[in-house]
Motif scaffolding. Structure first.
Motif, PDB file in Angstrom:
ATOM      1  N   HIS A  30       0.823  -1.220   0.000  1.00 24.00           N
ATOM      2  CA  HIS A  30       0.000   0.000   0.000  1.00 24.00           C
ATOM      3  C   HIS A  30       0.845   1.253   0.000  1.00 24.00           C
ATOM      4  N   ASP A  84      -0.676  -6.214  12.543  1.00 22.53           N
ATOM      5  CA  ASP A  84      -1.264  -4.987  11.994  1.00 22.53           C
ATOM      6  C   ASP A  84      -1.167  -5.026  10.471  1.00 22.53           C
ATOM      7  N   VAL A  97      -9.273   2.152   1.781  1.00 20.00           N
ATOM      8  CA  VAL A  97      -8.117   2.450   2.629  1.00 20.00           C
ATOM      9  C   VAL A  97      -8.642   2.565   4.050  1.00 20.00           C
ATOM     10  N   ALA A  98      -8.144   1.700   4.907  1.00 17.53           N
ATOM     11  CA  ALA A  98      -8.613   1.659   6.291  1.00 17.53           C
ATOM     12  C   ALA A  98      -7.405   1.645   7.219  1.00 17.53           C
ATOM     13  N   THR A 100      -5.640   1.554  11.192  1.00 17.49           N
ATOM     14  CA  THR A 100      -5.847   0.825  12.436  1.00 17.49           C
ATOM     15  C   THR A 100      -6.352   1.754  13.532  1.00 17.49           C
ATOM     16  N   ALA A 101      -7.463   1.409  14.130  1.00 16.63           N
ATOM     17  CA  ALA A 101      -7.934   2.120  15.319  1.00 16.63           C
ATOM     18  C   ALA A 101      -7.670   1.281  16.570  1.00 16.63           C
ATOM     19  N   ARG A 128     -20.574  -0.039   9.441  1.00 18.96           N
ATOM     20  CA  ARG A 128     -20.386   1.326   8.925  1.00 18.96           C
ATOM     21  C   ARG A 128     -18.940   1.483   8.402  1.00 18.96           C
ATOM     22  N   ARG A 129     -18.163   2.467   8.920  1.00 20.04           N
ATOM     23  CA  ARG A 129     -16.780   2.646   8.418  1.00 20.04           C
ATOM     24  C   ARG A 129     -15.806   1.662   9.052  1.00 20.04           C
ATOM     25  N   LYS A 130     -16.246   0.880   9.996  1.00 18.74           N
ATOM     26  CA  LYS A 130     -15.320  -0.015  10.697  1.00 18.74           C
ATOM     27  C   LYS A 130     -15.193  -1.356   9.970  1.00 18.74           C
ATOM     28  N   ILE A 155      -9.631  -3.408  14.664  1.00 19.34           N
ATOM     29  CA  ILE A 155     -10.702  -2.581  14.102  1.00 19.34           C
ATOM     30  C   ILE A 155     -10.017  -1.517  13.256  1.00 19.34           C
ATOM     31  N   PHE A 156     -10.356  -1.507  11.989  1.00 18.29           N
ATOM     32  CA  PHE A 156      -9.788  -0.546  11.042  1.00 18.29           C
ATOM     33  C   PHE A 156     -10.911   0.395  10.622  1.00 18.29           C
ATOM     34  N   VAL A 157     -10.567   1.657  10.400  1.00 18.49           N
ATOM     35  CA  VAL A 157     -11.588   2.649  10.032  1.00 18.49           C
ATOM     36  C   VAL A 157     -11.281   3.158   8.623  1.00 18.49           C
ATOM     37  N   VAL A 159     -10.950   5.479   5.639  1.00 21.67           N
ATOM     38  CA  VAL A 159     -10.689   6.921   5.504  1.00 21.67           C
ATOM     39  C   VAL A 159     -10.565   7.282   4.025  1.00 21.67           C
ATOM     40  N   HIS A 164      -6.761  12.058   4.706  1.00 20.87           N
ATOM     41  CA  HIS A 164      -6.116  11.501   5.901  1.00 20.87           C
ATOM     42  C   HIS A 164      -4.604  11.758   5.893  1.00 20.87           C
ATOM     43  N   PHE A 165      -3.986  11.607   4.701  1.00 18.40           N
ATOM     44  CA  PHE A 165      -2.531  11.737   4.629  1.00 18.40           C
ATOM     45  C   PHE A 165      -2.105  13.099   4.046  1.00 18.40           C
TER      46      PHE A 165
HETATM   47  C1  LIG Z   1      -2.218   4.472   1.541  1.00 21.85           C
HETATM   48  C2  LIG Z   1      -2.712   3.188   2.204  1.00 21.85           C
HETATM   49  C3  LIG Z   1      -2.569   3.128   3.704  1.00 21.85           C
HETATM   50  C4  LIG Z   1      -3.054   1.814   4.303  1.00 21.85           C
HETATM   51  C5  LIG Z   1      -2.737   1.715   5.763  1.00 21.85           C
HETATM   52  C6  LIG Z   1      -2.683   0.281   6.295  1.00 21.85           C
HETATM   53  C7  LIG Z   1      -1.410   0.092   7.058  1.00 21.85           C
HETATM   54  C8  LIG Z   1      -1.514  -0.834   8.232  1.00 21.85           C
HETATM   55  C9  LIG Z   1      -2.363  -0.237   9.247  1.00 21.85           C
HETATM   56  C10 LIG Z   1      -1.687   0.865  10.026  1.00 21.85           C
HETATM   57  O1  LIG Z   1      -0.719   0.656  10.696  1.00 21.85           O
HETATM   58  S1  LIG Z   1      -2.423   2.422  10.031  1.00 21.85           S
HETATM   59  C11 LIG Z   1      -1.425   3.403  11.177  1.00 21.85           C
HETATM   60  C12 LIG Z   1      -1.939   3.414  12.598  1.00 21.85           C
HETATM   61  N1  LIG Z   1      -3.251   4.026  12.710  1.00 21.85           N
HETATM   62  C13 LIG Z   1      -3.442   5.372  12.666  1.00 21.85           C
HETATM   63  O2  LIG Z   1      -2.532   6.160  12.496  1.00 21.85           O
HETATM   64  C14 LIG Z   1      -4.846   5.868  12.843  1.00 21.85           C
HETATM   65  C15 LIG Z   1      -4.918   7.052  13.826  1.00 21.85           C
HETATM   66  N2  LIG Z   1      -6.325   7.338  14.186  1.00 21.85           N
HETATM   67  C16 LIG Z   1      -7.100   8.106  13.368  1.00 21.85           C
HETATM   68  O3  LIG Z   1      -6.647   8.662  12.366  1.00 21.85           O
HETATM   69  C17 LIG Z   1      -8.546   8.241  13.755  1.00 21.85           C
HETATM   70  O4  LIG Z   1      -8.719   8.035  15.125  1.00 21.85           O
HETATM   71  C18 LIG Z   1      -9.461   7.260  12.960  1.00 21.85           C
HETATM   72  C19 LIG Z   1      -9.354   7.533  11.446  1.00 21.85           C
HETATM   73  C20 LIG Z   1      -9.111   5.793  13.265  1.00 21.85           C
HETATM   74  C21 LIG Z   1     -10.920   7.479  13.400  1.00 21.85           C
HETATM   75  O5  LIG Z   1     -11.213   8.877  13.358  1.00 21.85           O
HETATM   76  P1  LIG Z   1     -12.478   9.439  12.569  1.00 21.85           P
HETATM   77  O6  LIG Z   1     -12.763  10.810  13.143  1.00 21.85           O
HETATM   78  O7  LIG Z   1     -12.276   9.343  11.111  1.00 21.85           O
HETATM   79  O8  LIG Z   1     -13.652   8.434  12.899  1.00 21.85           O
HETATM   80  P2  LIG Z   1     -14.676   8.409  14.138  1.00 21.85           P
HETATM   81  O9  LIG Z   1     -14.020   8.832  15.407  1.00 21.85           O
HETATM   82  O10 LIG Z   1     -15.920   9.103  13.690  1.00 21.85           O
HETATM   83  O11 LIG Z   1     -14.954   6.842  14.245  1.00 21.85           O
HETATM   84  C22 LIG Z   1     -15.507   6.101  13.185  1.00 21.85           C
HETATM   85  C23 LIG Z   1     -15.983   4.796  13.799  1.00 21.85           C
HETATM   86  O12 LIG Z   1     -14.821   4.107  14.319  1.00 21.85           O
HETATM   87  C24 LIG Z   1     -14.999   3.870  15.723  1.00 21.85           C
HETATM   88  N3  LIG Z   1     -13.692   4.010  16.391  1.00 21.85           N
HETATM   89  C25 LIG Z   1     -12.757   4.936  16.199  1.00 21.85           C
HETATM   90  N4  LIG Z   1     -11.715   4.751  17.021  1.00 21.85           N
HETATM   91  C26 LIG Z   1     -12.024   3.652  17.754  1.00 21.85           C
HETATM   92  C27 LIG Z   1     -11.370   2.944  18.796  1.00 21.85           C
HETATM   93  N5  LIG Z   1     -10.155   3.309  19.237  1.00 21.85           N
HETATM   94  N6  LIG Z   1     -11.988   1.875  19.317  1.00 21.85           N
HETATM   95  C28 LIG Z   1     -13.193   1.461  18.861  1.00 21.85           C
HETATM   96  N7  LIG Z   1     -13.873   2.093  17.867  1.00 21.85           N
HETATM   97  C29 LIG Z   1     -13.293   3.167  17.340  1.00 21.85           C
HETATM   98  C30 LIG Z   1     -15.970   4.968  16.171  1.00 21.85           C
HETATM   99  O13 LIG Z   1     -16.620   4.594  17.370  1.00 21.85           O
HETATM  100  C31 LIG Z   1     -16.922   4.996  14.981  1.00 21.85           C
HETATM  101  O14 LIG Z   1     -17.734   3.857  15.035  1.00 21.85           O
HETATM  102  P3  LIG Z   1     -19.348   3.906  14.846  1.00 21.85           P
HETATM  103  O15 LIG Z   1     -19.608   3.856  13.385  1.00 21.85           O
HETATM  104  O16 LIG Z   1     -19.843   2.674  15.526  1.00 21.85           O
HETATM  105  O17 LIG Z   1     -19.808   5.175  15.482  1.00 21.85           O
END
Ligand SMILES: CCCCCCCCCC(=O)SCCNC(=O)CCNC(=O)[C@H](O)C(C)(C)COP(=O)(O)OP(=O)(O)OC[C@H]1O[C@@H](n2cnc3c(N)ncnc32)[C@H](O)[C@@H]1OP(=O)(O)O
Length: 170
Positions: A30, A84, A97-98, A100-101, A128-130, A155-157, A159, A164-165
Protein backbone atom coordinates in the motif's frame (compact mmCIF):
# COMPACT_ATOMS: atom_id res chain seq x y z
CA UNK A 1 -7.13 -19.51 21.83
CA UNK A 2 -7.92 -17.20 24.76
CA UNK A 3 -8.84 -13.61 23.97
CA UNK A 4 -10.65 -10.69 25.57
CA UNK A 5 -11.46 -9.09 22.20
CA UNK A 6 -15.19 -9.07 21.48
CA UNK A 7 -16.26 -9.50 17.86
CA UNK A 8 -19.76 -8.01 17.49
CA UNK A 9 -22.30 -10.64 16.55
CA UNK A 10 -24.11 -8.26 14.18
CA UNK A 11 -21.30 -7.55 11.69
CA UNK A 12 -22.37 -6.83 8.14
CA UNK A 13 -20.74 -9.08 5.54
CA UNK A 14 -17.71 -7.52 3.88
CA UNK A 15 -17.75 -7.57 0.08
CA UNK A 16 -14.73 -8.17 -2.11
CA UNK A 17 -13.93 -5.33 -4.54
CA UNK A 18 -14.40 -6.74 -8.07
CA UNK A 19 -11.41 -4.60 -9.12
CA UNK A 20 -9.07 -6.20 -6.55
CA UNK A 21 -6.34 -8.49 -7.92
CA UNK A 22 -7.47 -12.11 -8.26
CA UNK A 23 -7.28 -14.75 -5.55
CA UNK A 24 -3.78 -16.29 -5.68
CA UNK A 25 -2.17 -13.05 -6.78
CA UNK A 26 0.20 -10.94 -4.70
CA UNK A 27 -1.28 -8.23 -2.51
CA UNK A 28 0.17 -4.95 -3.78
CA UNK A 29 2.10 -2.95 -1.17
CA UNK A 30 0.00 0.00 0.00
CA UNK A 31 3.06 2.23 0.25
CA UNK A 32 6.55 1.40 -1.10
CA UNK A 33 8.11 2.75 2.12
CA UNK A 34 5.75 0.86 4.47
CA UNK A 35 7.72 -0.82 7.28
CA UNK A 36 5.56 -3.93 6.92
CA UNK A 37 5.18 -4.51 3.19
CA UNK A 38 7.13 -1.82 1.35
CA UNK A 39 9.91 -3.02 -0.96
CA UNK A 40 11.77 0.29 -0.42
CA UNK A 41 11.75 0.19 3.41
CA UNK A 42 15.44 -0.24 4.16
CA UNK A 43 15.01 -2.10 7.45
CA UNK A 44 11.43 -3.18 6.85
CA UNK A 45 9.81 -6.59 7.22
CA UNK A 46 9.18 -6.89 3.45
CA UNK A 47 6.08 -9.04 3.91
CA UNK A 48 4.82 -10.41 0.61
CA UNK A 49 1.26 -11.62 0.96
CA UNK A 50 -1.02 -13.46 -1.42
CA UNK A 51 -4.79 -13.06 -1.64
CA UNK A 52 -6.69 -16.15 -0.47
CA UNK A 53 -10.30 -17.28 -0.43
CA UNK A 54 -12.74 -15.92 2.16
CA UNK A 55 -11.08 -12.49 2.35
CA UNK A 56 -7.77 -13.87 3.62
CA UNK A 57 -4.19 -12.86 2.92
CA UNK A 58 -1.30 -15.23 3.67
CA UNK A 59 2.43 -14.69 3.98
CA UNK A 60 5.42 -16.50 5.44
CA UNK A 61 8.26 -14.89 7.32
CA UNK A 62 11.42 -16.30 8.92
CA UNK A 63 12.00 -14.91 12.42
CA UNK A 64 15.41 -13.32 11.99
CA UNK A 65 17.88 -12.66 14.85
CA UNK A 66 17.17 -8.92 14.45
CA UNK A 67 13.57 -9.62 15.62
CA UNK A 68 14.71 -11.03 19.00
CA UNK A 69 13.14 -9.81 22.23
CA UNK A 70 13.54 -12.31 25.08
CA UNK A 71 16.55 -14.64 24.76
CA UNK A 72 16.08 -16.62 21.56
CA UNK A 73 12.48 -15.58 20.97
CA UNK A 74 10.66 -12.98 18.88
CA UNK A 75 9.91 -9.54 20.33
CA UNK A 76 6.20 -9.06 21.06
CA UNK A 77 6.22 -5.72 19.27
CA UNK A 78 7.33 -7.41 16.07
CA UNK A 79 4.37 -9.80 16.35
CA UNK A 80 2.10 -6.76 16.76
CA UNK A 81 3.60 -5.14 13.68
CA UNK A 82 3.18 -8.33 11.64
CA UNK A 83 -0.43 -8.62 12.77
CA UNK A 84 -1.26 -4.99 11.99
CA UNK A 85 0.23 -5.42 8.56
CA UNK A 86 -1.38 -8.77 7.75
CA UNK A 87 -4.82 -7.50 8.65
CA UNK A 88 -4.16 -4.32 6.67
CA UNK A 89 -3.19 -6.47 3.68
CA UNK A 90 -6.30 -8.65 4.01
CA UNK A 91 -8.37 -5.46 4.01
CA UNK A 92 -7.08 -4.74 0.48
CA UNK A 93 -9.67 -7.29 -0.72
CA UNK A 94 -12.28 -4.61 0.02
CA UNK A 95 -10.77 -1.88 -2.17
CA UNK A 96 -10.83 0.66 0.65
CA UNK A 97 -8.12 2.45 2.63
CA UNK A 98 -8.61 1.66 6.29
CA UNK A 99 -6.29 2.62 9.15
CA UNK A 100 -5.85 0.82 12.44
CA UNK A 101 -7.93 2.12 15.32
CA UNK A 102 -7.59 -0.94 17.58
CA UNK A 103 -4.96 -3.69 17.58
CA UNK A 104 -5.40 -6.59 20.00
CA UNK A 105 -2.78 -9.34 20.28
CA UNK A 106 -2.92 -12.68 22.13
CA UNK A 107 0.43 -14.39 22.63
CA UNK A 108 -0.06 -18.12 23.19
CA UNK A 109 3.46 -19.58 22.85
CA UNK A 110 7.03 -18.26 22.74
CA UNK A 111 8.17 -18.05 19.11
CA UNK A 112 11.84 -19.02 18.68
CA UNK A 113 14.18 -17.13 16.38
CA UNK A 114 14.52 -19.22 13.21
CA UNK A 115 10.84 -20.21 13.11
CA UNK A 116 9.15 -19.84 9.74
CA UNK A 117 5.83 -18.20 10.53
CA UNK A 118 2.76 -18.64 8.38
CA UNK A 119 0.61 -15.54 8.85
CA UNK A 120 -3.04 -15.48 7.87
CA UNK A 121 -5.02 -12.24 8.00
CA UNK A 122 -8.76 -12.26 7.42
CA UNK A 123 -11.58 -9.74 7.14
CA UNK A 124 -14.42 -10.68 9.46
CA UNK A 125 -17.00 -8.08 8.53
CA UNK A 126 -17.99 -4.44 8.61
CA UNK A 127 -19.96 -2.00 10.70
CA UNK A 128 -20.39 1.33 8.92
CA UNK A 129 -16.78 2.65 8.42
CA UNK A 130 -15.32 -0.01 10.70
CA UNK A 131 -13.68 -3.13 9.32
CA UNK A 132 -13.21 -5.98 11.82
CA UNK A 133 -10.31 -8.25 10.97
CA UNK A 134 -8.43 -11.15 12.56
CA UNK A 135 -5.01 -12.73 12.16
CA UNK A 136 -3.19 -15.88 13.24
CA UNK A 137 0.47 -16.90 13.27
CA UNK A 138 1.42 -20.56 12.86
CA UNK A 139 4.69 -22.50 12.87
CA UNK A 140 4.81 -23.34 9.17
CA UNK A 141 6.71 -26.56 9.92
CA UNK A 142 4.01 -27.81 12.31
CA UNK A 143 1.50 -28.71 9.62
CA UNK A 144 -1.94 -27.45 8.65
CA UNK A 145 -3.72 -28.58 11.82
CA UNK A 146 -1.38 -26.91 14.30
CA UNK A 147 -2.74 -24.46 16.87
CA UNK A 148 -1.73 -20.81 16.36
CA UNK A 149 1.29 -19.51 18.27
CA UNK A 150 -0.36 -16.09 18.46
CA UNK A 151 -3.54 -14.47 17.22
CA UNK A 152 -4.96 -10.99 16.97
CA UNK A 153 -7.90 -8.81 16.11
CA UNK A 154 -8.22 -5.31 14.76
CA UNK A 155 -10.70 -2.58 14.10
CA UNK A 156 -9.79 -0.55 11.04
CA UNK A 157 -11.59 2.65 10.03
CA UNK A 158 -12.13 3.50 6.38
CA UNK A 159 -10.69 6.92 5.50
CA UNK A 160 -10.33 9.12 2.45
CA UNK A 161 -6.57 8.76 1.89
CA UNK A 162 -6.19 12.16 0.24
CA UNK A 163 -7.58 13.90 3.30
CA UNK A 164 -6.12 11.50 5.90
CA UNK A 165 -2.53 11.74 4.63
CA UNK A 166 -2.78 15.34 3.27
CA UNK A 167 -0.57 16.81 5.99
CA UNK A 168 2.01 14.00 6.11
CA UNK A 169 2.45 12.55 2.62
CA UNK A 170 5.95 13.49 1.34
C1 LIG B 1 -2.22 4.47 1.54
C2 LIG B 1 -2.71 3.19 2.20
C3 LIG B 1 -2.57 3.13 3.70
C4 LIG B 1 -3.05 1.81 4.30
C5 LIG B 1 -2.74 1.71 5.76
C6 LIG B 1 -2.68 0.28 6.30
C7 LIG B 1 -1.41 0.09 7.06
C8 LIG B 1 -1.51 -0.83 8.23
C9 LIG B 1 -2.36 -0.24 9.25
C10 LIG B 1 -1.69 0.86 10.03
O1 LIG B 1 -0.72 0.66 10.70
S1 LIG B 1 -2.42 2.42 10.03
C11 LIG B 1 -1.43 3.40 11.18
C12 LIG B 1 -1.94 3.41 12.60
N1 LIG B 1 -3.25 4.03 12.71
C13 LIG B 1 -3.44 5.37 12.67
O2 LIG B 1 -2.53 6.16 12.50
C14 LIG B 1 -4.85 5.87 12.84
C15 LIG B 1 -4.92 7.05 13.83
N2 LIG B 1 -6.32 7.34 14.19
C16 LIG B 1 -7.10 8.11 13.37
O3 LIG B 1 -6.65 8.66 12.37
C17 LIG B 1 -8.55 8.24 13.75
O4 LIG B 1 -8.72 8.04 15.13
C18 LIG B 1 -9.46 7.26 12.96
C19 LIG B 1 -9.35 7.53 11.45
C20 LIG B 1 -9.11 5.79 13.27
C21 LIG B 1 -10.92 7.48 13.40
O5 LIG B 1 -11.21 8.88 13.36
P1 LIG B 1 -12.48 9.44 12.57
O6 LIG B 1 -12.76 10.81 13.14
O7 LIG B 1 -12.28 9.34 11.11
O8 LIG B 1 -13.65 8.43 12.90
P2 LIG B 1 -14.68 8.41 14.14
O9 LIG B 1 -14.02 8.83 15.41
O10 LIG B 1 -15.92 9.10 13.69
O11 LIG B 1 -14.95 6.84 14.25
C22 LIG B 1 -15.51 6.10 13.19
C23 LIG B 1 -15.98 4.80 13.80
O12 LIG B 1 -14.82 4.11 14.32
C24 LIG B 1 -15.00 3.87 15.72
N3 LIG B 1 -13.69 4.01 16.39
C25 LIG B 1 -12.76 4.94 16.20
N4 LIG B 1 -11.72 4.75 17.02
C26 LIG B 1 -12.02 3.65 17.75
C27 LIG B 1 -11.37 2.94 18.80
N5 LIG B 1 -10.16 3.31 19.24
N6 LIG B 1 -11.99 1.87 19.32
C28 LIG B 1 -13.19 1.46 18.86
N7 LIG B 1 -13.87 2.09 17.87
C29 LIG B 1 -13.29 3.17 17.34
C30 LIG B 1 -15.97 4.97 16.17
O13 LIG B 1 -16.62 4.59 17.37
C31 LIG B 1 -16.92 5.00 14.98
O14 LIG B 1 -17.73 3.86 15.04
P3 LIG B 1 -19.35 3.91 14.85
O15 LIG B 1 -19.61 3.86 13.39
O16 LIG B 1 -19.84 2.67 15.53
O17 LIG B 1 -19.81 5.18 15.48
Amino acid sequence: MKTTFVVPDDLEPARRDPAAPAIGEAVPPHNPRCHGCGPDAENGLHLRAVFGENLTATATLVVEPRFEGGPGVIHGGIVSTLFDEMMGLANVHLGVVAVTAVLDVDYARPIPVGTTLRLVGRVLGRQRRKVYSAVEAFDDAAGPDAEPLAAGHGIFVVVDPRAHFAATRP
